[in-house]
Design a protein around this motif. Structure first.
Motif, PDB file in Angstrom:
ATOM      1  N   SER A  22     -49.794  61.073 -29.006  1.00 21.52           N
ATOM      2  CA  SER A  22     -51.194  60.940 -29.770  1.00 21.52           C
ATOM      3  C   SER A  22     -51.399  59.461 -30.101  1.00 21.52           C
ATOM      4  O   SER A  22     -50.437  58.541 -29.647  1.00 21.52           O
ATOM      5  CB  SER A  22     -50.883  61.709 -31.044  1.00 21.52           C
ATOM      6  OG  SER A  22     -49.967  60.834 -31.961  1.00 21.52           O
ATOM      7  N   PHE A  23     -52.625  59.213 -30.744  1.00 22.86           N
ATOM      8  CA  PHE A  23     -52.675  57.748 -30.924  1.00 22.86           C
ATOM      9  C   PHE A  23     -51.886  57.328 -31.911  1.00 22.86           C
ATOM     10  O   PHE A  23     -51.452  56.129 -32.052  1.00 22.86           O
ATOM     11  CB  PHE A  23     -54.367  57.744 -31.318  1.00 22.86           C
ATOM     12  CG  PHE A  23     -55.282  57.748 -30.267  1.00 22.86           C
ATOM     13  CD1 PHE A  23     -55.219  56.649 -29.043  1.00 22.86           C
ATOM     14  CD2 PHE A  23     -56.224  58.738 -29.965  1.00 22.86           C
ATOM     15  CE1 PHE A  23     -55.978  57.029 -28.178  1.00 22.86           C
ATOM     16  CE2 PHE A  23     -57.000  58.792 -28.720  1.00 22.86           C
ATOM     17  CZ  PHE A  23     -56.888  57.730 -27.985  1.00 22.86           C
ATOM     18  N   PRO A  24     -51.528  58.045 -32.938  1.00 19.48           N
ATOM     19  CA  PRO A  24     -50.637  57.887 -34.272  1.00 19.48           C
ATOM     20  C   PRO A  24     -49.189  57.490 -33.474  1.00 19.48           C
ATOM     21  O   PRO A  24     -48.482  56.667 -34.033  1.00 19.48           O
ATOM     22  CB  PRO A  24     -50.365  59.063 -34.976  1.00 19.48           C
ATOM     23  CG  PRO A  24     -51.972  59.526 -35.173  1.00 19.48           C
ATOM     24  CD  PRO A  24     -52.318  59.563 -33.534  1.00 19.48           C
ATOM     25  N   ASP A  25     -48.893  58.191 -32.459  1.00 18.44           N
ATOM     26  CA  ASP A  25     -47.627  57.956 -31.712  1.00 18.44           C
ATOM     27  C   ASP A  25     -47.618  56.467 -31.240  1.00 18.44           C
ATOM     28  O   ASP A  25     -46.649  55.747 -31.069  1.00 18.44           O
ATOM     29  CB  ASP A  25     -47.360  58.936 -30.693  1.00 18.44           C
ATOM     30  CG  ASP A  25     -47.013  60.539 -31.022  1.00 18.44           C
ATOM     31  OD1 ASP A  25     -46.688  60.479 -32.391  1.00 18.44           O
ATOM     32  OD2 ASP A  25     -47.453  61.350 -30.462  1.00 18.44           O
ATOM     33  N   LEU A  26     -48.787  56.006 -30.327  1.00  9.41           N
ATOM     34  CA  LEU A  26     -48.971  55.008 -30.097  1.00  9.41           C
ATOM     35  C   LEU A  26     -48.772  53.916 -30.809  1.00  9.41           C
ATOM     36  O   LEU A  26     -48.131  52.626 -30.787  1.00  9.41           O
ATOM     37  CB  LEU A  26     -49.880  54.756 -29.116  1.00  9.41           C
ATOM     38  CG  LEU A  26     -50.173  55.777 -27.770  1.00  9.41           C
ATOM     39  CD1 LEU A  26     -51.306  55.596 -27.162  1.00  9.41           C
ATOM     40  CD2 LEU A  26     -49.162  55.648 -26.818  1.00  9.41           C
ATOM     41  N   ILE A  27     -49.438  54.035 -32.109  1.00  7.89           N
ATOM     42  CA  ILE A  27     -49.435  53.084 -33.269  1.00  7.89           C
ATOM     43  C   ILE A  27     -47.930  52.858 -33.576  1.00  7.89           C
ATOM     44  O   ILE A  27     -47.374  51.753 -34.064  1.00  7.89           O
ATOM     45  CB  ILE A  27     -50.213  53.526 -34.291  1.00  7.89           C
ATOM     46  CG1 ILE A  27     -51.694  53.377 -33.937  1.00  7.89           C
ATOM     47  CG2 ILE A  27     -49.853  52.758 -35.550  1.00  7.89           C
ATOM     48  CD1 ILE A  27     -52.660  54.052 -34.851  1.00  7.89           C
ATOM     49  N   ALA A  28     -47.307  53.920 -33.695  1.00  8.84           N
ATOM     50  CA  ALA A  28     -45.924  53.750 -34.146  1.00  8.84           C
ATOM     51  C   ALA A  28     -45.060  52.946 -33.172  1.00  8.84           C
ATOM     52  O   ALA A  28     -44.287  52.319 -33.546  1.00  8.84           O
ATOM     53  CB  ALA A  28     -45.304  55.249 -34.317  1.00  8.84           C
ATOM     54  N   GLU A  29     -45.279  53.353 -31.973  1.00  6.38           N
ATOM     55  CA  GLU A  29     -44.408  52.515 -30.862  1.00  6.38           C
ATOM     56  C   GLU A  29     -44.927  51.000 -30.885  1.00  6.38           C
ATOM     57  O   GLU A  29     -43.968  50.203 -30.928  1.00  6.38           O
ATOM     58  CB  GLU A  29     -44.905  53.072 -29.571  1.00  6.38           C
ATOM     59  CG  GLU A  29     -44.339  54.614 -29.219  1.00  6.38           C
ATOM     60  CD  GLU A  29     -42.915  54.505 -28.757  1.00  6.38           C
ATOM     61  OE1 GLU A  29     -42.342  53.454 -28.812  1.00  6.38           O
ATOM     62  OE2 GLU A  29     -42.392  55.712 -28.748  1.00  6.38           O
ATOM     63  N   ALA A  30     -46.024  50.935 -31.172  1.00  4.29           N
ATOM     64  CA  ALA A  30     -46.475  49.300 -31.318  1.00  4.29           C
ATOM     65  C   ALA A  30     -46.012  48.734 -32.618  1.00  4.29           C
ATOM     66  O   ALA A  30     -45.388  47.601 -32.468  1.00  4.29           O
ATOM     67  CB  ALA A  30     -47.930  49.284 -31.310  1.00  4.29           C
ATOM     68  N   GLY A  82     -63.063  53.768 -34.227  1.00  6.09           N
ATOM     69  CA  GLY A  82     -62.083  53.122 -34.240  1.00  6.09           C
ATOM     70  C   GLY A  82     -61.612  52.336 -35.450  1.00  6.09           C
ATOM     71  O   GLY A  82     -60.359  51.997 -35.649  1.00  6.09           O
ATOM     72  N   CYS A  83     -62.397  52.758 -36.673  1.00  6.01           N
ATOM     73  CA  CYS A  83     -62.087  52.239 -37.935  1.00  6.01           C
ATOM     74  C   CYS A  83     -61.088  53.062 -38.436  1.00  6.01           C
ATOM     75  O   CYS A  83     -60.437  52.745 -39.419  1.00  6.01           O
ATOM     76  CB  CYS A  83     -63.576  52.337 -38.826  1.00  6.01           C
ATOM     77  SG  CYS A  83     -63.632  54.031 -39.442  1.00  6.01           S
ATOM     78  N   GLN A  84     -60.577  54.022 -37.808  1.00  3.93           N
ATOM     79  CA  GLN A  84     -59.483  55.034 -38.559  1.00  3.93           C
ATOM     80  C   GLN A  84     -58.174  54.302 -37.877  1.00  3.93           C
ATOM     81  O   GLN A  84     -56.989  55.039 -38.414  1.00  3.93           O
ATOM     82  CB  GLN A  84     -59.618  56.316 -37.741  1.00  3.93           C
ATOM     83  CG  GLN A  84     -61.002  57.052 -37.989  1.00  3.93           C
ATOM     84  CD  GLN A  84     -61.003  58.462 -37.343  1.00  3.93           C
ATOM     85  OE1 GLN A  84     -60.794  59.524 -37.813  1.00  3.93           O
ATOM     86  NE2 GLN A  84     -61.636  58.423 -36.225  1.00  3.93           N
ATOM     87  N   ASP A  85     -58.096  53.434 -37.089  1.00  2.00           N
ATOM     88  CA  ASP A  85     -57.119  52.653 -36.601  1.00  2.00           C
ATOM     89  C   ASP A  85     -56.442  51.876 -37.630  1.00  2.00           C
ATOM     90  O   ASP A  85     -56.826  50.578 -37.705  1.00  2.00           O
ATOM     91  CB  ASP A  85     -57.054  52.070 -35.201  1.00  2.00           C
ATOM     92  CG  ASP A  85     -55.852  51.734 -34.580  1.00  2.00           C
ATOM     93  OD1 ASP A  85     -54.906  51.429 -35.227  1.00  2.00           O
ATOM     94  OD2 ASP A  85     -55.716  51.837 -33.340  1.00  2.00           O
ATOM     95  N   GLY A  86     -55.760  52.417 -38.495  1.00  2.00           N
ATOM     96  CA  GLY A  86     -55.314  51.476 -39.899  1.00  2.00           C
ATOM     97  C   GLY A  86     -54.403  50.226 -39.228  1.00  2.00           C
ATOM     98  O   GLY A  86     -54.501  49.227 -39.743  1.00  2.00           O
ATOM     99  N   TYR A  87     -53.750  50.377 -38.270  1.00  2.00           N
ATOM    100  CA  TYR A  87     -52.757  49.393 -37.709  1.00  2.00           C
ATOM    101  C   TYR A  87     -53.755  48.163 -37.053  1.00  2.00           C
ATOM    102  O   TYR A  87     -53.300  46.930 -37.407  1.00  2.00           O
ATOM    103  CB  TYR A  87     -51.835  49.695 -36.608  1.00  2.00           C
ATOM    104  CG  TYR A  87     -50.800  48.851 -36.269  1.00  2.00           C
ATOM    105  CD1 TYR A  87     -50.164  48.109 -37.154  1.00  2.00           C
ATOM    106  CD2 TYR A  87     -50.673  48.533 -34.805  1.00  2.00           C
ATOM    107  CE1 TYR A  87     -49.340  47.092 -36.691  1.00  2.00           C
ATOM    108  CE2 TYR A  87     -49.853  47.573 -34.489  1.00  2.00           C
ATOM    109  CZ  TYR A  87     -49.066  46.677 -35.386  1.00  2.00           C
ATOM    110  OH  TYR A  87     -48.127  45.831 -34.987  1.00  2.00           O
ATOM    111  N   LEU A  88     -54.811  48.429 -36.407  1.00  2.00           N
ATOM    112  CA  LEU A  88     -55.485  47.671 -35.844  1.00  2.00           C
ATOM    113  C   LEU A  88     -56.285  46.731 -36.804  1.00  2.00           C
ATOM    114  O   LEU A  88     -56.681  45.546 -37.085  1.00  2.00           O
ATOM    115  CB  LEU A  88     -56.729  48.069 -34.727  1.00  2.00           C
ATOM    116  CG  LEU A  88     -57.440  47.217 -34.047  1.00  2.00           C
ATOM    117  CD1 LEU A  88     -56.796  46.101 -33.427  1.00  2.00           C
ATOM    118  CD2 LEU A  88     -58.366  47.985 -33.332  1.00  2.00           C
TER     119      LEU A  88
END
Length: 480
Positions: A331-339, A420-426
């Protein structure tokens, strides 16, 4: 009884029908229908599946009927630059080739041999992108000149969908500016430029501004969907609609429409077509209410979306299989966690490098870019994601600095809208890279901006300022 308005917002991978209305002084939204927008290989080119797209549009109208929520007006927005040519029987000539197709390779040189790049920018103020309509049309002229000779009508894709809904042909201004054929100062087709390029002048008619009524649904559509409604032009370029939804109350913030593409810039009352702006590859897209969006198109979340598809083993286009499928569904949250777990990886991508526009493998493109530029090559999922995130946030910071220097404005904040504003890490990395506060929301920026034009037309708002005040009160905004 509620008065309903329908925004049909179509992006490069999906479309949705968002119904809007006012309730207790706030704007309310309901997603009525969502559908896939796909690309297919046809006759050696990457093309839009227009019939699938059209089916999605009609099914969404039927969903409104099924819910007994009938819109007074309907507005369609899509991405920019792509078009169709119609013959004397209003049939499409050839295929609806997509902007990521490679047919435009070398077409910039063809254009610049006729009109120098500096002169073109001074006229139109549009940043050079290899897929701009001007280069697509030159590809048609070079490869299939008979198509241009047979063409009687040129319609950008939202114009074409409006035509199928109403039987009325209109060319909308905001999307037309993305062609690089509209004069930035006159806000009309630059017929002198069109003549020099050898394009048929008859294809380019009067441009219509957002808020213009296209017409009523035609009889066949009324019979199929079960109701009648009026089609109105929003800013049919999705970025034009998205910028209208920014709830900013000052002129010192930059706007970032974040999705497959990241569009970062400011609203101006006059175009900036200086040599300094051209060298920074900044653009002057026409907006609603006499504005210009002075911004840069940045590759955006396309890179992340493409990496995710490869890792998950899904196809983006027919015939393209992933060799990086892991057996894990990310998922996108999974990718954020990896990053986050790979924050020590220092490689930063130039996310606007053309190698990332439409590669067979995005992961290979990232690795090859790093190797070719003597950068550490990412090996793990986290390292791949980290260098993409660093690249995006650094590009945002560089662009903010460029815009500030050229406009003379001291930028005090960044307003991010869109999915994309939901991507808190970015958002966090962007705030860190720019040293500015980041305000994220609303998520449904493009659909909201589409609805704003319709609601102003209907008298629910007196002007854009009142609409933006309502948006600020109606949707949550998160600060980073």
């Amino acid at each position: 009884m509620n008065r309903y308005f329908l925004a049909i917002d179509i992006g490069a991978s999906s479309g949705r029908h968002m119904l809007g209305w006012m309730e207790d002084g706030k704007m309310k939204l309901k997603e009525m229908h969502r559908f896939e927008n796909r690309q297919v290989m046809k006759n050696g080119h990457l093309c839009w599946d227009l019939e699938n797209l059209w089916t999605g549009v009609v099914e969404g109208l039927k969903a409104c009927k099924n819910e007994d929520m009938i819109p007074e007006t309907i507005g369609i927005d899509t991405w920019a630059v792509d078009f169709v040519l119609l013959d004397d029987k209003d049939e499409i000539i050839g295929d609806a080739v997509a902007y990521r197709d490679e047919r435009t390779k070398g077409m910039d040189s063809e254009v610049f041999s006729i009109i120098p790049e500096k002169e073109l920018y001074a006229k139109c103020g549009i940043q050079k992108q290899p897929f701009n309509t001007i280069y697509q049309l030159m590809a048609v002229k070079k490869d299939i000149p008979e198509a241009l000779q047979a063409a009687k009508t040129f319609l950008m894709l939202p114009d074409y969908l409006n035509f199928r809904l109403t039987g009325v042909k209109k060319q909308e201004y905001t999307n037309a500016t993305s062609t690089n054929l509209v004069n930035a100062k006159t806000k009309a087709w630059d017929m002198e430029l069109i003549d020099r390029l050898g394009l048929p002048a008859g294809l380019f008619g009067e441009l219509s501004q957002p808020g213009t009524v296209v017409g009523e649904l035609c009889e066949a559509i009324v019979k199929e969907v079960g109701f009648t409604s009026k089609v109105i032009l929003p800013a049919t370029h999705d970025t034009g609609s998205a910028f209208l939804a920014v709830p900013a109350r000052d002129e010192t913030s930059v706007y970032l429409s974040s999705g497959t593409w990241s569009l970062l810039g400011v609203e101006n009352r006059e175009p900036i077509t200086t040599e300094a702006a051209r060298k920074e590859n900044l653009t002057n897209e026409g907006g609603a209410f006499g504005t210009y969006r002075f911004l840069k198109n940045i590759m955006g979340l396309w890179i992340i979306q493409s990496v995710r598809r490869e890792l998950n083993g899904t196809e983006y286009v027919e015939g393209r299989k992933s060799k990086y499928a892991t057996g894990i569904t990310y998922s996108f949250p999974d990718l954020i966690a990896e990053a986050r777990a790979a924050e020590g990886f220092e490689t930063v991508l130039d996310v606007n490098d053309e190698s990332f526009l439409s590669p067979v493998s995005m992961i290979d493109a990232i690795k090859h870019y790093c190797a070719d530029h003597d950068k550490a090559v990412p090996e793990t999922v986290g390292e791949i994601m980290q260098c993409v995130y660093k690249g995006l946030s650094q590009c945002y910071a560089d662009t903010v600095k460029q815009i500030s220097e050229i406009t003379g404005k001291e930028i005090t904040g960044i307003n991010i809208i869109g999915g994309g504003c939901q991507d808190g890490y970015l958002n966090e990395l962007t705030a860190k890279a720019t040293g500015l506060p980041v305000y994220a929301g609303p998520i449904e920026g493009t659909a909201i901006g589409n609805l704003v034009i319709q609601m102003i037309n209907a008298g629910l708002f007196s002007d854009l300022a009142q609409a933006r005040d309502c948006i600020f009160k109606s949707f949550s905004i998160e600060e980073f």
